[in-house]
Design an enzyme around this catalytic site. Structure first.
Site, mmCIF file in Angstrom:
data_model
loop_
_atom_site.group_PDB
_atom_site.id
_atom_site.type_symbol
_atom_site.label_atom_id
_atom_site.label_comp_id
_atom_site.label_asym_id
_atom_site.label_seq_id
_atom_site.Cartn_x
_atom_site.Cartn_y
_atom_site.Cartn_z
ATOM 1 N N TYR A 152 0.828 -1.224 0.000
ATOM 2 C CA TYR A 152 0.000 0.000 0.000
ATOM 3 C C TYR A 152 0.862 1.275 0.000
ATOM 4 O O TYR A 152 0.835 2.056 -0.958
ATOM 5 C CB TYR A 152 -0.926 -0.063 1.216
ATOM 6 C CG TYR A 152 -1.752 1.163 1.485
ATOM 7 C CD1 TYR A 152 -2.424 1.823 0.459
ATOM 8 C CD2 TYR A 152 -1.895 1.635 2.793
ATOM 9 C CE1 TYR A 152 -3.213 2.943 0.735
ATOM 10 C CE2 TYR A 152 -2.688 2.746 3.073
ATOM 11 C CZ TYR A 152 -3.330 3.396 2.034
ATOM 12 O OH TYR A 152 -4.099 4.495 2.313
ATOM 13 N N ASP B 6 9.773 -7.653 -3.275
ATOM 14 C CA ASP B 6 8.546 -7.949 -2.530
ATOM 15 C C ASP B 6 8.256 -9.437 -2.725
ATOM 16 O O ASP B 6 8.444 -9.975 -3.818
ATOM 17 C CB ASP B 6 7.374 -7.100 -3.052
ATOM 18 C CG ASP B 6 6.243 -6.982 -2.045
ATOM 19 O OD1 ASP B 6 5.920 -5.849 -1.650
ATOM 20 O OD2 ASP B 6 5.670 -8.033 -1.649
ATOM 21 N N ASP C 129 12.189 -12.670 -0.868
ATOM 22 C CA ASP C 129 11.924 -12.438 0.540
ATOM 23 C C ASP C 129 13.118 -11.736 1.180
ATOM 24 O O ASP C 129 14.249 -12.217 1.071
ATOM 25 C CB ASP C 129 11.659 -13.795 1.218
ATOM 26 C CG ASP C 129 10.921 -13.617 2.526
ATOM 27 O OD1 ASP C 129 11.412 -12.860 3.383
ATOM 28 O OD2 ASP C 129 9.839 -14.223 2.657
ATOM 29 N N LYS D 257 1.909 -6.551 9.156
ATOM 30 C CA LYS D 257 1.407 -5.349 9.845
ATOM 31 C C LYS D 257 0.074 -5.495 10.573
ATOM 32 O O LYS D 257 -0.465 -4.495 11.046
ATOM 33 C CB LYS D 257 1.310 -4.200 8.847
ATOM 34 C CG LYS D 257 0.275 -4.441 7.760
ATOM 35 C CD LYS D 257 -0.120 -3.160 7.044
ATOM 36 C CE LYS D 257 -1.179 -3.416 6.013
ATOM 37 N NZ LYS D 257 -1.656 -2.232 5.342
ATOM 38 N N SER E 193 5.945 3.585 13.420
ATOM 39 C CA SER E 193 4.525 3.837 13.625
ATOM 40 C C SER E 193 4.315 4.626 14.910
ATOM 41 O O SER E 193 5.093 4.494 15.870
ATOM 42 C CB SER E 193 3.830 2.473 13.738
ATOM 43 O OG SER E 193 2.548 2.610 14.272
ATOM 44 N N TYR F 57 3.459 -6.896 17.095
ATOM 45 C CA TYR F 57 3.690 -5.978 15.970
ATOM 46 C C TYR F 57 4.307 -4.673 16.457
ATOM 47 O O TYR F 57 5.334 -4.214 15.950
ATOM 48 C CB TYR F 57 2.376 -5.689 15.217
ATOM 49 C CG TYR F 57 2.505 -4.534 14.252
ATOM 50 C CD1 TYR F 57 3.171 -4.694 13.036
ATOM 51 C CD2 TYR F 57 2.001 -3.259 14.559
ATOM 52 C CE1 TYR F 57 3.318 -3.623 12.158
ATOM 53 C CE2 TYR F 57 2.144 -2.190 13.690
ATOM 54 C CZ TYR F 57 2.801 -2.374 12.491
ATOM 55 O OH TYR F 57 2.957 -1.321 11.630
ATOM 56 N N LYS G 119 8.300 -2.730 15.971
ATOM 57 C CA LYS G 119 8.651 -1.363 15.560
ATOM 58 C C LYS G 119 9.601 -0.742 16.583
ATOM 59 O O LYS G 119 10.579 -0.081 16.233
ATOM 60 C CB LYS G 119 7.389 -0.504 15.397
ATOM 61 C CG LYS G 119 6.500 -0.927 14.231
ATOM 62 C CD LYS G 119 7.221 -0.889 12.888
ATOM 63 C CE LYS G 119 6.385 -1.413 11.741
ATOM 64 N NZ LYS G 119 7.133 -1.607 10.492
ATOM 65 N N PHE H 46 -16.291 1.125 16.844
ATOM 66 C CA PHE H 46 -15.885 0.443 18.076
ATOM 67 C C PHE H 46 -15.858 1.415 19.258
ATOM 68 O O PHE H 46 -14.816 1.922 19.619
ATOM 69 C CB PHE H 46 -14.523 -0.218 17.895
ATOM 70 C CG PHE H 46 -14.495 -1.298 16.835
ATOM 71 C CD1 PHE H 46 -15.532 -2.211 16.709
ATOM 72 C CD2 PHE H 46 -13.415 -1.406 15.951
ATOM 73 C CE1 PHE H 46 -15.505 -3.209 15.736
ATOM 74 C CE2 PHE H 46 -13.374 -2.399 14.984
ATOM 75 C CZ PHE H 46 -14.422 -3.305 14.869
ATOM 76 N N ARG I 286 -13.074 -1.922 20.916
ATOM 77 C CA ARG I 286 -12.184 -2.991 20.452
ATOM 78 C C ARG I 286 -11.011 -3.073 21.428
ATOM 79 O O ARG I 286 -10.391 -2.044 21.733
ATOM 80 C CB ARG I 286 -11.697 -2.666 19.033
ATOM 81 C CG ARG I 286 -10.778 -3.704 18.431
ATOM 82 C CD ARG I 286 -10.504 -3.436 16.962
ATOM 83 N NE ARG I 286 -9.648 -2.267 16.733
ATOM 84 C CZ ARG I 286 -9.238 -1.872 15.539
ATOM 85 N NH1 ARG I 286 -9.609 -2.531 14.446
ATOM 86 N NH2 ARG I 286 -8.479 -0.805 15.414
#
Ligand code: NAD
Ligand code: UFG
Length: 340
Positions: free
Chosen positions: A12, A32, A59, A86, A126, A151, A155, A220, A297
């Site tokens: 993305y 990729d 990879d 992700k 992030s 995850y 980071k 949520f 959530r």
């Protein structure tokens, strides 16, 4: 032409960044493994830029493949490392997969960079590293909170691996970019987000609901301590985000006297609630989104938005696409992939 390796370049954010790099005159090589993207993205990139980036299906955790790539392209000067898994929820179920994929890929790149004369790496971090902030908005000096998922932990650990490696004297530089919430799609409608299965993130779920693929969106929670009770995020247009990578690369490669490791928040500086975002989508597109209020959530942060001043001043970059335009682009892309 300066050659840049983009890992995860059919994903993305990667695909939008490849477009901006090519339009800025960089030559791009993508690696990729297509674990979360489709080879057809290359057609979209070509349709926008008229240039088909070189593509290696491989990879990044495989150092033999990576070494072969650097042997073939000895003139790579910079790397943008998007390749990672992700999905926050999946990382709780499959921690080893997340630690291996996200950390081994970074270790391989850092190990090979000095050997092949690659000067700098831009890393996708992030705002999740800040956890639930004590105050909003937040700048880069805000404390890093214990990660709430494997995850998020990848980071934090990745940032430390980069910092430790460069402090040890490795002849490389890095710019760490902490993204807030990337949304939208390229205005051409040629590339966008391609979630596999049922989306976890707000915008793909919302656009699929608007397209009739999902019956209704669940908000949520509306009992948070925010003006309308729903969570607040800093939604940043993906093309604005992509452009930040180009200026970061220029800074890293063209400036001798910048710090070897720099960290920037990439956000708009404005917090928008989930309900406000739904409103904005409906206003901008004229399309109704059926939604219901559901329970909170687990693990969600109540509110977080950025002070992007450092990136604005130092990189000379600003995220200024109006949210309504971003919503129109997201809708155009959804219509394209559902054949409407
Ligand atoms: P994405 O899944 O669309 O793109 C990642 C790409 O990397 C995919 O094309 C996937 O096939 C590829 N990939 C994964 N592991 C690989 C490996 N070992 N070798 C080669 N290719 C591999 O994700 P995205 O939204 O474009 O995110 C890009 C980066 O930005 C990721 O590092 C992500 O953690 C980070 N990030 C994303 C967000 C977000 O909300 N989208 C927010 C903050 C940070
Ligand atoms: N939301 C809903 N309904 C949905 C999906 C989401 O109400 O169907 C709400 C969430 O509760 C949250 C907001 O919309 O309040 C945004 O949720 P997303 O899942 O789109 O994004 P997050 O902020 O939870 O997380 C995203 C990425 C993470 C990344 C984090 C910070 O998914 O990978 O931003 O960068 F770590």
């Amino acid at each position: 032409m300066t050659k840049i390796l983009v890992t995860g370049g059919t994903g993305y954010i990667g695909s939008h960044t490849v477009v901006e790099l090519q339009q800025a005159g960089y030559q791009v090589v993508i690696i990729d493994n297509l674990s979360n993207s489709n080879i057809k993205v290359l057609d979209g990139i070509y349709n926008i830029t008229g240039i088909r980036p070189e593509f290696v299906q491989g990879d990044v955790t495989d150092i033999v493949t990576l070494r072969h790539l650097f042997e073939t392209h000895r003139d790579i000067k910079g790397i943008i490392n998007f390749a990672a898994s992700k999905a926050v929820g999946e990382s709780v179920q499959k921690p080893i997969l997340y630690y291996r994929n996200n950390l081994v890929s970074l270790l391989n790149l850092l190990e090979l960079m000095p050997e092949y004369g690659v000067k700098g790496i831009v890393f996708s971090s992030s705002c999740t590293v800040y956890g639930e902030p004590d105050v909003n908005p937040i700048d880069e000096t805000a404390p890093i909170k214990p990660a709430t998922s494997p995850y998020g932990n990848t980071k934090q650990i990745s940032e430390e691996i980069i910092t430790d490696t460069i402090h040890s004297g490795a002849p490389i530089k890095s710019i760490i970019l902490r993204y807030f919430n990337p949304v939208g799609a390229h205005p051409s409608g040629e590339i966008g987000e391609l979630p596999l299965g049922v989306p976890n993130n707000l915008i793909p779920y919302l656009t699929q609901t608007a397209a009739g693929i999902r019956e209704r969106l669940t908000v949520f929670g509306d009992d948070y301590n925010t003006p309308d009770g729903s969570c607040i995020r800093d939604f940043i247009d993906v093309v604005d985000l992509a452009k930040a990578h180009v200026v970061a690369m220029q800074r890293m490669l063209d400036n001798e006297d910048t710090d070897p490791v720099e960290i920037f928040n990439l956000g708009t500086g404005h917090g928008l609630s989930v309900l406000e975002l739904i409103d904005s989508f409906q206003r901008a597109t004229g399309v109704n989104v059926p939604y219901v209020i559901g329970p909170r959530r687990e693990g969600d942060i109540e509110q977080i938005w950025a002070i992007p001043d450092k990136a604005n001043k130092v990189l000379g970059w600003v995220a200024d696409t109006p949210i309504d335009q971003t919503m129109q682009n997201a809708w155009r892309w959804q219509c394209r992939i559902t054949g409407r």
